[in-house]
Design an enzyme around this catalytic site. Structure first.
Site, mmCIF file in Angstrom:
data_model
loop_
_atom_site.group_PDB
_atom_site.id
_atom_site.type_symbol
_atom_site.label_atom_id
_atom_site.label_comp_id
_atom_site.label_asym_id
_atom_site.label_seq_id
_atom_site.Cartn_x
_atom_site.Cartn_y
_atom_site.Cartn_z
ATOM 1 N N VAL A 75 0.798 -1.317 -0.117
ATOM 2 C CA VAL A 75 0.120 0.015 0.085
ATOM 3 C C VAL A 75 0.769 1.262 -0.079
ATOM 4 C CG1 VAL A 75 -1.731 1.372 1.481
ATOM 5 C CG2 VAL A 75 -1.888 -1.309 1.288
ATOM 6 N N VAL A 111 9.640 28.428 -11.114
ATOM 7 C CA VAL A 111 8.438 29.530 -11.241
ATOM 8 C C VAL A 111 7.419 29.220 -10.132
ATOM 9 C CG1 VAL A 111 6.612 30.456 -12.754
ATOM 10 C CG2 VAL A 111 8.847 29.859 -13.666
ATOM 11 N N HIS A 145 11.115 10.246 -25.678
ATOM 12 C CA HIS A 145 11.175 9.699 -24.485
ATOM 13 C C HIS A 145 10.408 8.304 -24.426
ATOM 14 C CE1 HIS A 145 7.183 11.775 -23.513
ATOM 15 N NE2 HIS A 145 7.209 10.314 -22.842
ATOM 16 N N HIS A 188 4.509 28.430 -19.697
ATOM 17 C CA HIS A 188 4.811 29.405 -19.100
ATOM 18 C C HIS A 188 5.874 30.237 -19.667
ATOM 19 C CE1 HIS A 188 5.761 32.357 -15.893
ATOM 20 N NE2 HIS A 188 4.579 32.369 -15.206
#
Length: 658
Positions: free
Chosen positions: A149, A188, A265, A419
């Site tokens: 878990v 940021v 990737h 951004h």
């Protein structure tokens, strides 16, 4: 019956339940855990050897010892394995065993049995029923002990199969702890400190939620435990191939360091998965848990990467791991058809949580209404031949929520992923790594040395390449790394390249092959009354960003099928016009941001004028943002160009060709 099994209940209660078992309440988790629990030993890390050794293959007919039954995963048991277990516990009466055979009660259904259900099935003796329930509860308890878990901040307490734990506890998977999910975004957004590790756990968990819900709602699909494990493994391992700072590595660094290498990737993920399996000798472990490595490793890699380049000979079905009858399994982890997959569900929830942005998409509701429908396609080569493919579909009333999902994706890209300063920091880290690349050595297979850019060619070397390379370069005493160190120090001191502004093409998008010469265009776009400052192409950075709904300029909902309440088997499409008049007309746009590496006031003033002039020459939109150029916008007349201005565009383009 709740279709969200696996999204908040114990793993033992996530299995599909036969119809004859659904009329009574399930055995509670309390009853299942009534046996005394020993304190489990701490799970080892990275040594590839969990506390509980892998079981023997799931066919338990040959098992006789109590420990062997306790250590096997009951979810892999067929009805005959259940009968073998009951015989071993003293239930040898043929009539009783035939009840389990005739009703096809597999191991995954055992936790749902209680006295009333056993009586309904035909086990008449009360004493025999009680004894049987006691045995099943003991068995269920041993299965709970096998599961591990994790307390996840997004999904709560999530459980993983022992085979998944074996994969998690490897150096190749643990490497993801040291790769930031949002790359430079952490500089940021202070909360964006999460890594690929926890995202991968979340995707593996959600993959199990969705596939188990489908298995319960539609048992005719014959989704096996083997299928479920493979889908979860694909979810768990889909991001193994990410490099330092995630998308910065394959999106910015590799294209500049090795422009001839068309590497993403996903390719790294399937290579790293192969390396993980082989170096940790997991093929035998997979067999012990009921997998067929020769087929299932292929299936797992196909879910991550997509179909092989060369399709199966003489077949319209491009995959090898699973037949076309289970085509829907390829739409769970990485949905190449319309982009609705568990990868997005996790990063929506996880990234929003860490960014402090509201997430408006409820994946649990999607799972609630998801079901498999068969869709007919006419084959182009032969219009008379109709190919039937099974797709994951949703209720017709959910179409608005799916548009909201893609809108959420778009908002996240605009507010966080793209951004302007996050991207700038990614650009600066890329510049630093390019400067450091010739002087950094990473040891790979057989002691061979690799650079940052070549580590992708050797998975042993790539295992050692994480975000830590930033600090290794920054704190190195090697004088050859001084230029790279200077850039990294500027990032830490917030002495960044200067943002000039943002614009957009009004007509045609800029093609990828044009990207490289854009800084030259900006440098050459010198206005008549420019300051006496010489600016070169290398002083400018032009960052081209394509923002869309995940399928370039196409509407992804056009590739989603729905079903109606009145006919849950028929798949239909819903046009945008049938949903709302307020939905977007276009599903993609291009943003162009320009930065200047020079930081003195005179150079920045000149750079701003160059940028404005370039926008006018290219007939882009008026630049927005950038404080430096704001006063310069008004005097220019974008809509009334003179012929001399258009001639200047032609001159600039002609010069750049040579």
């Amino acid at each position: 019956m709740d279709s969200l099994l696996g999204c908040g209940v114990s793993a033992a209660a996530r299995e599909p339940v036969p119809r004859y078992l659904t009329s009574q309440p399930r055995v509670s988790e309390v009853a299942m855990q009534s046996a005394p629990l020993e304190q489990p030993a701490k799970r080892p890390r990275c040594d590839g050897s969990p506390r509980t050794p892998p079981s023997t293959p799931p066919a338990t007919a040959n098992l006789s010892a109590d420990d062997d039954f306790q250590n096997t995963d009951l979810r892999t048991w067929e009805p005959e394995d259940v009968c073998s277990f009951l015989e071993n516990r003293g239930f040898r009466e043929k009539k009783v065993l035939d009840i389990f055979r005739d009703n096809k009660i597999a191991g995954s259904f055992l936790p749902f049995l209680d006295e009333d259900r056993l009586e309904d099935l035909g086990v008449s003796s009360l004493e025999e029923r009680k004894k049987m329930i006691e045995c099943i509860q003991q068995l269920s308890q041993s299965r709970i002990d096998l599961m591990k878990v994790f307390n996840d901040p997004i999904h709560g307490h999530i459980e993983f199969h022992p085979l998944l734990i074996r994969i998690i506890d490897t150096p190749q998977f643990q490497r993801l702890r040291y790769i930031k999910q949002l790359g430079g975004g952490y500089y940021v957004f202070p909360g964006a400190s999460h890594n690929r590790f926890e995202h991968s756990l979340g995707v593996g968990y959600l993959a199990g939620c969705l596939v188990r819900a489908l298995a319960e709602k539609q048992p005719e699909l014959q989704i096996s435990e083997r299928d479920i494990l493979c889908v979860q493994i694909a979810g768990l391992c889909h991001d193994l191939g990410h490099g330092p700072f995630s998308h910065m590595f394959d999106g910015r660094f590799i294209p500049r360091a090795r422009p001839e290498k068309k590497w993403k990737h996903e390719q790294g993920s399937i290579e790293m998965f192969e390396h993980l399996v082989n170096s940790n000798e997991l093929k035998l472990v997979m067999k012990n848990y009921g997998l067929v490595p020769e087929e299932d490793i292929t299936f797992i890699k196909e879910q991550i990467m997509g179909p092989p380049i060369t399709p199966v000979k003489d077949s319209l079905w491009p995959y090898k791991g699973r037949p076309a009858t289970k085509s829907f399994l390829y739409e769970i982890v990485s949905n190449k058809r319309n982009g609705i997959d568990v990868d997005k569900w996790d990063y929506f929830a996880r990234d929003c949580h860490h960014l402090g942005i509201q997430n408006n998409f409820d994946y649990k509701r999607f799972i609630k209404f998801a079901r498999i429908c068969e869709v007919e396609y006419k084959v182009k080569e032969d219009k008379t031949y109709i190919r039937k493919v099974k797709h994951i579909c949703s209720r017709e009333k959910e179409v608005g929520n799916l548009y909201d999902m893609f809108h959420t994706r778009n908002c996240l890209h605009r507010r966080a992923y793209q951004h302007k300063i996050s991207n700038l920091i990614d650009i600066m880290i890329t510049d630093a790594f390019l400067k450091a690349d010739p002087y950094v050595e990473i040891t790979g297979t057989a002691g061979k040395k690799f650079r940052i850019s070549t580590a992708i060619d050797d998975m042993e070397a790539f295992t050692k390449l994480t975000d830590n390379i930033f600090l290794e370069v920054l704190h190195s005493t090697d004088p050859q790394l001084s230029e790279a160190q200077s850039i990294l120090r500027n990032i830490e001191c917030r002495n960044l390249y200067k943002y000039l502004g943002e614009t957009q093409p009004k007509r045609e998008k800029i093609r990828k092959e044009e990207y490289e010469r854009l800084p030259q265009e900006v440098a050459k776009a010198k206005p008549e009354k420019a300051p006496d400052v010489e600016l070169k192409a290398e002083d400018f950075i032009v960052d081209v960003i394509n923002v869309d709904y995940g399928m370039e300029d196409k509407n992804p909902i056009d590739r989603v099928h729905f079903y109606c309440k009145s006919n849950s088997k028929q798949a239909v499409r819903i046009n945008k016009e049938q949903v709302s008049q307020l939905l977007p007309e276009k599903f993609a746009e291009q943003l162009i941001r320009v930065y200047c590496k020079k930081k003195d006031g005179k150079s920045l003033d000149a750079a701003g004028k160059h940028f404005v002039q370039w926008c006018a020459l290219r007939d882009f939109t008026k630049p927005q943002d950038g404080d430096i150029i704001a006063p310069l916008i008004t005097p220019l007349k974008w809509n009334n160009k003179t012929s001399s201005c258009l001639q200047e565009v032609s001159k600039v383009k002609t010069c750049l060709k040579f």
